[in-house]
Write an enzyme that holds these catalytic residues in place. Structure first.
Site, short mmCIF file in Angstrom:
data_model
loop_
_atom_site.label_atom_id
_atom_site.label_comp_id
_atom_site.label_asym_id
_atom_site.label_seq_id
_atom_site.Cartn_x
_atom_site.Cartn_y
_atom_site.Cartn_z
N ASP A 103 0.83 -1.20 0.00
CA ASP A 103 0.00 0.00 0.00
C ASP A 103 0.87 1.25 0.00
O ASP A 103 2.01 1.23 0.47
CB ASP A 103 -0.87 0.07 1.27
CG ASP A 103 -1.79 -1.11 1.40
OD1 ASP A 103 -2.16 -1.70 0.36
OD2 ASP A 103 -2.14 -1.44 2.55
N1 URA Z 1 -1.23 -5.99 3.86
C1 URA Z 1 -1.69 -4.73 3.92
O1 URA Z 1 -2.69 -4.48 4.54
N2 URA Z 1 -0.99 -3.78 3.26
C2 URA Z 1 0.13 -4.00 2.57
O2 URA Z 1 0.71 -3.08 2.00
C3 URA Z 1 0.59 -5.33 2.52
C4 URA Z 1 -0.11 -6.30 3.17
#
Ligand code: URA
Length: 251
Positions: A103
């Site tokens: 993310d």
């Molecule tokens: N899980 C999440 O919630 N975000 C990420 O970036 C990776 C795994």
């Protein structure tokens, strides 16, 4: 003759699924004509372009480990012109792309490559590549919360597979938790902690398939060593070029 998406994946453009998307998006040209039909067959002698760039089969393969800061998106291009992980990697002339996603608000390890088969192997859920995250979450987890995270829980569109969970720090109203998962659903770790009532405040990925962030500062990258590439590959038995690898039976 081979299918256009396979030619593109073998040439290192992206995973086969992503190459299909590129074709559907009208970003691929064969001999000057835009092709939007993924099944189109090519001989490989045509002039094939993606986003106007000529793609040659069998480019040198590149494998990079990046420690992504927050505030960067995990794709090659962003429709809103936000900074991407590619902006952090200079001096690489091959067309690399991230394997999977972190993310915008998540930091930590991500692999970038132009090897489509390697990318498919790492991303395929059946291969169960372990990813370890450290999450700072709101509140303190009860033993029952930990058990639910470990056993698997409903995050809306999916029931998660078993995970390893370890509380590594607690302070007033916050916990720091290490969690290891084998899947990669969208915002999975955040949704898992939300499901037990402890929203994530900060999240970083510290390991992929046993390769850790040790010695790699946030914002920096390095090439994976031959031994690391071999280590990731050796977890799998591949049944020939172009087919998916399957994880060896656990001894
Ligand atoms: N899980 C999440 O919630 N975000 C990420 O970036 C990776 C795994």
């Amino acid at each position: 003759m081979i299918r256009l998406q396979k030619f593109l994946a073998d040439a290192g453009v992206s995973s086969r699924r992503k190459c299909e998307e590129l074709i559907l998006q009208g970003r691929v040209q064969v001999n000057g004509k835009t092709v939007t039909e993924p099944g189109t067959k090519v001989a490989g002698s045509e002039e094939i372009k993606v986003d106007g760039k000529v793609i040659r089969s069998g480019q040198k393969k590149v494998y990079i480990l990046l420690n992504k800061p927050t505030g960067y998106i995990s794709s090659v291009k962003d429709q809103f012109s936000r900074k991407t992980v590619i902006d952090l990697v200079s001096g690489i002339k091959e067309r690399i792309y991230p394997v999977g996603r972190l993310d915008y608000d998540t930091s930590g390890l991500i692999i970038l490559t132009n090897d489509g088969e390697f990318a498919n192997m790492l991303m395929h859920p059946r291969n169960e590549v372990e990813k370890v995250y450290v999450a700072e979450v709101q509140g303190r987890l009860s033993a029952d919360d930990v058990k639910r995270l470990e056993n698997g829980l409903d995050i809306g569109d999916h029931v998660t597979s078993p995970a390893r969970v370890k509380i590594i720090g607690e302070s007033a109203g916050r916990s720091v938790v290490e969690i290891a998962i084998h899947e990669g659903k969208n915002r999975q770790v955040r949704r898992m902690f939300e499901a037990v009532g402890h929203p994530v405040l900060r999240l970083k990925r510290t390991s992929i398939g046993g390769i850790t962030d040790r010695g790699l500062e946030v914002g920096k990258w390095r090439h994976l060593s031959e031994a690391e590439i071999e280590m990731l590959r050796s977890e799998y038995v591949s049944f020939g070029h172009g087919k998916r690898g399957y994880k060896k039976e656990k001894q």
